[in-house]
Design an enzyme around this catalytic site. Structure first.
Site, mmCIF file in Angstrom:
data_model
loop_
_atom_site.group_PDB
_atom_site.id
_atom_site.type_symbol
_atom_site.label_atom_id
_atom_site.label_comp_id
_atom_site.label_asym_id
_atom_site.label_seq_id
_atom_site.Cartn_x
_atom_site.Cartn_y
_atom_site.Cartn_z
ATOM 1 N N ARG A 1 0.579 8.305 -11.753
ATOM 2 C CA ARG A 1 0.169 7.885 -10.398
ATOM 3 C C ARG A 1 0.194 9.108 -9.484
ATOM 4 O O ARG A 1 1.177 9.868 -9.494
ATOM 5 C CB ARG A 1 1.155 6.831 -9.902
ATOM 6 C CG ARG A 1 0.838 6.248 -8.558
ATOM 7 C CD ARG A 1 1.918 5.267 -8.120
ATOM 8 N NE ARG A 1 1.970 4.064 -8.924
ATOM 9 C CZ ARG A 1 2.988 3.189 -8.880
ATOM 10 N NH1 ARG A 1 4.020 3.404 -8.085
ATOM 11 N NH2 ARG A 1 2.969 2.113 -9.639
ATOM 12 N N LYS B 1 9.142 2.989 0.998
ATOM 13 C CA LYS B 1 7.695 3.040 1.265
ATOM 14 C C LYS B 1 7.407 3.046 2.759
ATOM 15 O O LYS B 1 8.025 2.289 3.511
ATOM 16 C CB LYS B 1 7.018 1.834 0.617
ATOM 17 C CG LYS B 1 7.188 1.800 -0.886
ATOM 18 C CD LYS B 1 6.504 0.604 -1.509
ATOM 19 C CE LYS B 1 6.625 0.650 -3.022
ATOM 20 N NZ LYS B 1 5.982 -0.520 -3.643
#
Ligand code: SRM
Ligand code: SF4
Length: 569
Positions: free
Chosen positions: A76, A211
């Site tokens: 990723r 996040k």
């Protein structure tokens, strides 16, 4: 009486002993007898941006033949704000074709994943990523992940400010270890390196992933309330004067475990742009020091806040940052999905939001996205912007360039008509690559939408924008608990149905039925579409209607829900 100290989770020891996220990775890579790596290293690689997986479609057959699972890696990238140049896109495509499974997977966090990288291809893939001026550092693991920002290239001055903030936060919160460069680019020998200090994270990094998302009202395309730290830009006369700050959002839960739950972030105040990096660092440090390091299921910031209480958490952040927040400013979101197609920007440039079903860029089926984007990248002078809805914006197209790009979109079948439901849909990856999937998601949602579209068309609703999301397990990778309709995998072919999320991404939905198969999903939703088309008020969204009509029995209690609420239907 003091409580006895709780045993730390195994990951804490692995991190502490990893010598700056090096572990025994070099040795693992050198072992040619297996396609896998040492078990502890599978935790370390996450910080480097990749996961060991095996093809679950082949698992039982290979076990029967006494072969090791068909191991490969998912990688990723870290792409703050999701902006890539056409030449970077071409490099990504080459990596997909030469080193992975030939597809590019756009994720729900404005970046790209490759699947099916076999061990021997890892280093060449990383080197190609580095050569394209990209990396995979901290894309996964117990650190701050890719920072996402509103995809608003049609408002170029504001978009530039948001993208700059995303990059600044991402860079500022990167781990300081050079392990990634050493292992993948320089080709270090095991044990050579000095271990660097980690001033923000310390030796054991965070208790869990972290996040950040940056939204620009009225667009909530990043689902700002789903993040540990959400920043809501406040604009005045073309300038971002600051950000409302939301903390403690998160989606993941475990079926049947009421101590785990999705939660939307709390807005705790307003902060000037220059103070945002210090604020973000303070939030990270408070979570570092107060997050649960014994139970990873309780380790996200949302649980830290629930445990400490919001007021104490806010006080700790103010103490750490050295300043307090001002009262939050007014804002209003209108939608969480992307407007598909062309729109003209404030500076006259054009932007085309290309719908990518479930983020998968390949040449399967009539929409030849891989070949089409290749052709566009060869002629396009602007950027590509990856959205948190798994779409891609071909941005900064001039008047002269527009007919050429339009022609290519047509030529490769990329603009084929999408229903209102499909263009507002997202599914997580799930099978065959995700080790946690309980049910299909990416491979099943398109067929379910085919069937639902027929039911919607019967009631004149085929153009209605309705947000539908599916995940193969309750971890919530496609942020299902914020959708108007959500299906969350429980087991092969079986899904829990949630209804009543807000079209603006501001309200969690509710569990209304358990363990539905394909036929039961259709049988449940068909009559609701019929009633919605008859009873809706002008402009009323499906999610709002399900609440007003009493389909969803109770609106949410506060900003979280429990996994096991009694079904409303
Ligand atoms: Fe996720 C784990 C895929 C966004 C919550 N997620 C995984 C793993 C790595 C499975 C694993 O741990 O073995 C999945 C890999 C599947 C595969 O084969 O590719 C996976 N997550 C994804 C992506 C690719 C889904 C997609 O279809 O786009 C998204 C990649 C985002 C990125 O680029 O960084 C993705 N994951 C999310 C989101 C949405 C978001 O962040 O906005 C969430 C919910 C928000 C949140 O974090 O609360 C999410 N993923 C999880 C969780 C549950 C975390 C929790 O707090 O409980 C897990 C499992 C875990 O961490 O233990 C997980
Ligand atoms: Fe895998 Fe579950 Fe995330 Fe889907 S929601 S990608 S099944 S972890």
């Amino acid at each position: 009486m003091n409580e006895p100290p709780r045993k730390l989770s195994r990951n804490e020891t692995i991190k502490a002993e990893s010598r700056g996220l090096r572990g025994t990775l070099v040795r693992s890579l050198a072992r040619v007898q297996t396609g896998a790596i040492a078990e502890d290293d599978t935790q370390i690689t996450k910080f480097h941006g990749f996961y060991l997986q095996d093809d679950r479609d082949l698992r039982s057959e290979r076990a029967r033949k006494r072969l090791e699972p068909a191991y490969s890696f998912m990688a990723r990238l870290r792409i703050p704000g999701g902006i890539v140049t056409p030449s970077q896109w071409l490099a990504l495509e080459r990596i997909a074709l030469e080193r992975a499974n030939g597809t590019i997977r756009l994720t729900t966090r404005e970046t790209v994943q490759f699947h099916g990288i076999i061990k021997g291809n890892l280093r060449p893939a990383m080197q190609a990523i580095d050569a394209a001026m990209l990396d995979t550092i901290a894309a996964c693991g117990d650190v701050n992940r890719n920072v996402i920002a509103a995809v608003v290239p049609h408002r170029p001055a504001l978009h530039a400010q948001l993208a700059a903030m995303a990059r600044r936060l991402s860079e500022g919160l990167l781990p300081r270890t050079r392990a990634w460069h050493e292992i993948w680019i320089d080709g270090a020998l095991q044990g050579e390196a000095e271990v660097e200090d980690e001033p923000i994270y310390g030796r054991t990094y965070l208790p869990r992933k972290f996040k950040i998302a940056i939204a620009l009202p009225p667009d909530n395309d990043v689902d700002v309330f789903a993040h540990d730290l959400g920043l809501i830009a406040i604009e005045q006369d073309g300038l971002i004067v600051g950000y409302n700050v939301a903390v403690g959002g998160g989606m993941g839960m475990t079926h049947g475990e009421n101590t785990t739950f999705p939660r939307t972030g709390d807005v705790i105040g307003f902060c000037a742009p220059d103070n945002i990096p210090a604020l973000a660092e303070a939030v990270v440090i408070v979570q570092r020091d107060h997050g649960d390091r014994a139970d990873r299921r309780q380790a996200r910031l949302k649980y830290t806040i629930e445990r400490l209480g919001l007021a104490r958490f806010v006080a700790l952040v103010a103490e750490q940052a050295g300043f307090s927040l001002e009262p939050a400013r007014e804002f209003r979101f209108q939608h969480s999905s992307d407007p598909i197609g062309w729109r003209r920007g404030e500076d006259g440039a054009w932007h085309y939001t290309l719908f990518v079903e479930n983020g998968r860029v390949d040449d399967q089926g009539p929409r030849r996205l891989l070949a089409g984007l290749h052709a566009i990248a060869l002629v396009h002078a602007g950027d590509f912007v990856l959205s948190a809805n798994q779409n891609i914006v071909i941005s900064k197209v001039s008047d002269a360039e527009r007919p050429v790009i339009s022609g290519l979109i047509e030529q490769f079948g990329m603009a084929r008509v999408q229903s209102g439901l499909r263009r507002n849909s997202m599914a997580c990856v799930a099978l065959p690559s995700c080790g946690l999937a309980l049910a299909e998601s990416e491979r099943y949602l398109p067929a379910l939408i085919d069937a639902l579209d027929i039911a919607l068309a019967e009631h004149g609703l085929d153009e209605e924008d309705i947000v539908i999301r599916m995940t193969g397990c309750p971890n919530g990778c496609a942020r299902p608990y914020l959708a108007e309709i959500a299906l969350v995998g429980r087991g092969p072919g079986l899904y829990n149905l949630y209804l009543g999320g807000g079209f603006d991404g501001g309200r969690l939905n509710k569990l209304v039925a358990r363990d539905l198969d394909h036929a039961a999903i259709l049988a449940t939703l068909r009559p609701l579409f019929a009633s919605f088309s008859r009873e809706r008020e002008p402009g009323e969204h499906f999610g709002d209607w399900t609440i007003r009509a009493g389909v969803v029995r109770a609106t949410q209690q506060g900003n979280r829900f429990h996994a096991d609420l009694a079904p409303g239907l």
